[in-house]
Design an enzyme around this catalytic site. Structure first.
Site, PDB file in Angstrom:
ATOM      1  N   GLY A 331       0.450  -1.245  -0.059  1.00 22.75           N
ATOM      2  CA  GLY A 331      -0.207   0.224   0.332  1.00 22.75           C
ATOM      3  C   GLY A 331       1.045   1.054  -0.028  1.00 22.75           C
ATOM      4  O   GLY A 331       1.494   1.407  -0.640  1.00 22.75           O
ATOM      5  N   SER A 332       0.310   2.333   0.665  1.00 24.35           N
ATOM      6  CA  SER A 332       0.361   3.260   0.629  1.00 24.35           C
ATOM      7  C   SER A 332       2.414   3.925   1.022  1.00 24.35           C
ATOM      8  O   SER A 332       3.050   4.737   1.070  1.00 24.35           O
ATOM      9  CB  SER A 332       0.160   4.784   0.904  1.00 24.35           C
ATOM     10  OG  SER A 332      -0.995   4.666   0.383  1.00 24.35           O
ATOM     11  N   THR A 333       2.774   2.436   2.255  1.00 30.93           N
ATOM     12  CA  THR A 333       4.371   2.880   2.741  1.00 30.93           C
ATOM     13  C   THR A 333       5.048   2.814   1.430  1.00 30.93           C
ATOM     14  O   THR A 333       6.592   2.981   2.304  1.00 30.93           O
ATOM     15  CB  THR A 333       4.355   1.323   3.341  1.00 30.93           C
ATOM     16  OG1 THR A 333       3.756   0.279   2.420  1.00 30.93           O
ATOM     17  CG2 THR A 333       3.303   1.397   4.463  1.00 30.93           C
ATOM     18  N   TYR A 334       4.995   2.262   0.217  1.00 32.47           N
ATOM     19  CA  TYR A 334       5.629   2.480  -0.895  1.00 32.47           C
ATOM     20  C   TYR A 334       6.014   3.706  -1.371  1.00 32.47           C
ATOM     21  O   TYR A 334       6.336   3.922  -2.084  1.00 32.47           O
ATOM     22  CB  TYR A 334       5.066   1.701  -1.830  1.00 32.47           C
ATOM     23  CG  TYR A 334       6.212   1.174  -2.921  1.00 32.47           C
ATOM     24  CD1 TYR A 334       7.709   0.930  -2.804  1.00 32.47           C
ATOM     25  CD2 TYR A 334       5.650   0.910  -4.074  1.00 32.47           C
ATOM     26  CE1 TYR A 334       7.941  -0.105  -3.622  1.00 32.47           C
ATOM     27  CE2 TYR A 334       6.154   0.296  -5.277  1.00 32.47           C
ATOM     28  CZ  TYR A 334       7.534   0.266  -4.514  1.00 32.47           C
ATOM     29  OH  TYR A 334       8.189  -0.681  -5.934  1.00 32.47           O
ATOM     30  N   LYS A 335       5.015   4.744  -1.051  1.00 33.96           N
ATOM     31  CA  LYS A 335       4.904   5.995  -1.578  1.00 33.96           C
ATOM     32  C   LYS A 335       6.317   6.940  -0.987  1.00 33.96           C
ATOM     33  O   LYS A 335       6.433   7.269  -2.231  1.00 33.96           O
ATOM     34  CB  LYS A 335       3.804   6.980  -1.122  1.00 33.96           C
ATOM     35  CG  LYS A 335       2.653   6.458  -1.870  1.00 33.96           C
ATOM     36  CD  LYS A 335       1.396   7.577  -1.127  1.00 33.96           C
ATOM     37  CE  LYS A 335      -0.416   6.146  -1.975  1.00 33.96           C
ATOM     38  NZ  LYS A 335      -1.002   6.849  -1.173  1.00 33.96           N
TER      39      LYS A 335
END
Length: 646
Positions: A331-335
């Site tokens: 999820g958004s922890t990749y951003k």
């Protein structure tokens, strides 16, 4: 005269055949004697050494003596894996005087012997020789020992002995770190034979199966000793000819803080998922939890069928090490990593403004923000703080799948991190070649946007995410994650430090790192995790994440109430603190937990409060059902078992 001449001729005719028979007999005797002499020469001269060895082997027999297995401690000296003496009922086959089944049947009238005990005895009988005591029952109570000793005279070849067995004083706490020992299987034997170490396990009954026990088996395992006995032609022992004492296994000190581990597991109570904490500057693992957990004390000596069946059939899969074997979209922890990729490749600048309208269109497909509402004009720093999906759909298409792959590979996404545990999963970091090989299809433009928010074909382990977070906290310096900090000789006390050197450095511009860390710090101050970290006396750089488990049609709305629990989104959170000089980096995953800010971030807050301020710094809970073992006594026992050859 004629008569006398005739008589002489008849006598000569009778002697001739006799002489021929005599010569034949003598020749036969000489031939047999020659054969015997030649055979004797062959046996005594040419094959003499061989038969001397065989005669000596018939005269003597060697039994194996096990040494103590190495102990395991956490970074503070807390004993995590120990050895405890217990009573074992054993049968020595060369001393028995009746059929084995009959003997065991009679024994079962005095001491409880289950069908499982009989099965394990048969397995051990195949591995041990007839001069070794083979256990038919372990962990006898004092009462059972007393009852048997009162009737020992009835059972020739049966006795009780004290044997060491492995125990884990803290029970289920940290079980996926430690692992457990179990009976040596045929698969274990094949592996040991391939490694050329099978002879070191002669007479051995257990071996490390998973976790540290498996990965450091070569360090923890003792060097066996032996006792040479003189035996009669009937196989009865007469006297001891030689004894070589075993050498104990080496002790391990881990990087893990078991109090931090307790804080992490307590914060995850009732949840399914994983937690990892790393010291960025060294790569040392501070906590490593997979939930639910299990009690490793079930395994030494043989796990009972009911417990084994539960552990293998439970839908929660307690034996699965989710921290390094579970594969998830992150999820958004990749951003934050996507933001760095955009800056480093020149696909975007820190000041570039994008209008987040709530929708990103690629051909006929509309990619929506998870919140369903537009966020307006924003730059890169703000895109991290408020977690804009639209910004990263767009950024992914600007970088391209191959650019994303090349940048993320440096951070070990989709790669093994090199942690000192056996069984790490690789994961999936997709590119064009991967899709063509996996699905026999080309890469489409519509495949790329989802990569920007950690979805699509992305599938990583939490360990990879934690390692990348620690590398970011360390400003691109890569430290291999590891669990062991020292190896200690229990006899001499000599310690060997395990300090991995940096595995490399990702070439990053300081100004780009600063922008990304500033955006992550905003997450905990004014962004998606502000309520969780309000009032902390330290600064935190973090990022929330929510990863879809099931695809939602582009015109439909996600509604958790209408979905089964196992289809709810995964909740994730990454963070390091303090922001400018990090001492701890964490990654948390709560399976089907929903939003990262509400389900995962509070776990990080409790862990950081403990590590950075001393809150939650309580004594470890007493172990359940397992007696604590005095560390000094364990060291002394290990030292006594390591003697010199006599």
């Amino acid at each position: 005269m004629a008569i006398e001449s005739l008589a002489f001729k008849e006598e000569d005719q009778d002697i001739g055949p006799f002489r021929r028979r005599l010569m034949f007999a003598w020749g036969l005797v000489v031939l047999c004697l020659s054969i015997l002499v030649l055979r004797l020469g062959w046996l005594q001269i040419i094959q003499g050494d061989r038969y001397v060895q065989r005669a000596e082997a018939n005269r003597t027999v060697t039994t194996t003596n096990r040494g103590s297995r190495g102990l395991i401690f956490d970074r503070n000296g807390t004993l995590l894996a120990a050895n405890q003496l217990s009573w074992s009922l054993e049968i020595t086959l060369d001393q028995t005087a009746e059929p084995l089944d009959q003997l065991i049947d009679r024994l079962s009238e005095v001491v409880t012997i289950t069908p499982a005990n009989r099965r394990q005895f048969r397995r051990l009988r195949e591995d041990l020789n007839r001069y070794d005591g083979i256990p038919i029952r372990s962990d006898l109570t004092e009462e059972e020992v007393s009852v048997f000793l009162g009737q020992r005279w009835r059972f020739r070849g049966v006795d009780v002995n004290q044997r060491e067995h492995r125990i884990y004083p803290l029970g289920a706490l940290g079980s996926h770190i430690l692992g457990y020992v179990g009976s040596i299987s045929q698969g274990d034997k094949k592996r040991l034979e391939k490694e050329g170490t099978l002879e070191l396990y002669t007479g051995e009954r257990e071996i490390g199966k998973v976790g540290i026990e498996r990965s450091y088996e070569h360090v923890l395992h003792s060097t066996p000793g032996h006792e040479t006995l003189e035996v009669t032609a009937g196989g009865r022992s007469v006297r001891t000819l030689d004894i070589v004492a075993p050498k104990p296994g080496q002790n391990l000190r881990l990087t893990v803080d078991m109090n931090l581990q307790r804080v992490a597991e307590a914060a995850m109570e009732g949840k399914t998922g994983a937690v990892i904490a790393i010291e960025p500057k060294t790569g040392g693992i501070l906590a490593f939890a997979s939930l639910p957990t299990y009690d490793p004390n079930l395994f030494p000596g043989g796990i009972d069928p009911e417990s084994w069946n539960y552990l293998n059939t439970s839908p929660e899969k307690p034996l699965l090490n989710r921290a390094m074997r579970g594969l998830y979209p992150i999820g958004s922890t990749y951003k934050p990593f996507m933001a760095l990729a955009g800056l480093e490749t020149g696909a975007v600048t820190a000041d570039y403004m994008l209008n987040d309208t709530g929708v990103f269109q690629v051909g006929n497909h509309r990619f929506r923000d998870v919140t369903g509402s537009p966020k307006g004009m924003l730059n890169l720093r703000k895109s991290i703080a408020i977690s804009s999906d639209i910004y990263y759909y767009w950024l992914a298409t600007q970088i391209g799948v191959d650019g994303i792959y090349n940048f993320m590979k440096q951070w070990k996404f989709g790669q093994k991190t090199g942690i000192d545990l056996v069984g790490e999963q690789t994961g999936i970091l997709p590119n064009r070649e991967w899709k063509e090989k996996r699905y026999k299809q080309p890469w489409y433009v519509g495949d790329t946007p989802s990569l920007g928010i950690g979805q699509g074909y992305n599938a990583f382990t939490l360990l990879q995410l934690a390692h990348a977070t620690a590398t970011l906290a360390n400003r691109g310096v890569i430290m291999t994650p590891h669990l062991v900090s020292k190896i200690e000789d229990p006899v001499t006390g000599e310690e060997t430090e395990v300090n991995p050197e940096p595995a490399g450095k990702i070439p990053l511009k300081d100004r780009n790192i600063d922008v990304v860390i500033a955006g992550m710090t905003d997450v905990t101050r004014i962004g998606t995790a502000r309520s969780v970290f309000r009032g902390t006396p330290y600064s935190v750089a973090g990022k929330t994440g929510t990863a879809q488990v099931v695809s939602i049609a582009q015109d439909a709305k996600y509604d958790a109430k209408k979905l089964r629990r196992e289809l709810h989104d995964h909740a994730l959170f990454i963070a390091f603190a303090p922001s400018r000089n990090p001492r701890i980096a964490v990654a948390i995953l709560v399976e089907n937990g929903g939003f990262g800010a509400s389900a995962a971030a509070p776990v990080a807050r409790e862990m950081m409060d403990y590590w950075l301020t001393g809150e939650n710094r309580l004594e470890l809970p007493p172990p359940k059902g397992v007696p604590l073992i005095d560390m000094k006594a364990q060291r002394q026992r290990a030292g006594r078992s390591g003697g010199n050859e006599r």
